[in-house]
Design a protein around this motif. Structure first.
Motif: not given
Length: 116
Positions: A45-70
């Motif tokens: 399980x991972x935790x991060x601030x919910x606010x988008x660093x670029x815009x400040x909008x509270x949207x990160x929990x709705x982001x697209x989960x994936x991976x870059x390599x491992x």
């Protein structure tokens, strides 16, 4: 002699692991902070601030989960910047970073670490 200050951290219980769907983000309100929680499986399980660093909008929990390599990632749903869920590093814009928080699972409950 200069006195030194010791920084301490606090672990806060947020929810049960089973409250989260694998591969999706959910937002949790912890005090006055909004935190995006992402469960990959029963042990991860991972935790991060919910606010988008670029815009400040509270949207990160709705982001697209994936991976870059491992490395597990989340992409902002607004401008698609891709962040490492473990370190907060932005793969698509070196000037941005997502604040992340350590997590642990204790007795089936997710705990998130915050600086005091």
């Amino acid at each position: 002699m200069t006195p030194t200050m010791e920084l301490t951290a606090t672990w806060l219980t947020v929810c049960r692991v089973t409250d989260l769907e694998p591969g999706w983000g959910e937002v949790a309100l912890i005090g006055d902070r909004q935190v995006a929680l992402v469960r990959l499986d029963e042990e991860e399980v991972y935790a991060a601030d919910h606010h988008d660093p670029h815009t400040g909008a509270p949207v990160m929990a709705r982001g697209i989960v994936g991976s870059r390599g491992d490395r597990p990632t989340i992409a902002s749903p607004l401008h698609k910047e891709v962040y490492d869920l473990g370190t907060g590093e932005c793969f698509t814009d070196a000037t941005l970073a997502l604040r992340t928080h350590r997590t642990r699972i204790v007795g089936g409950m997710i705990e998130v670490e915050f600086d005091a």
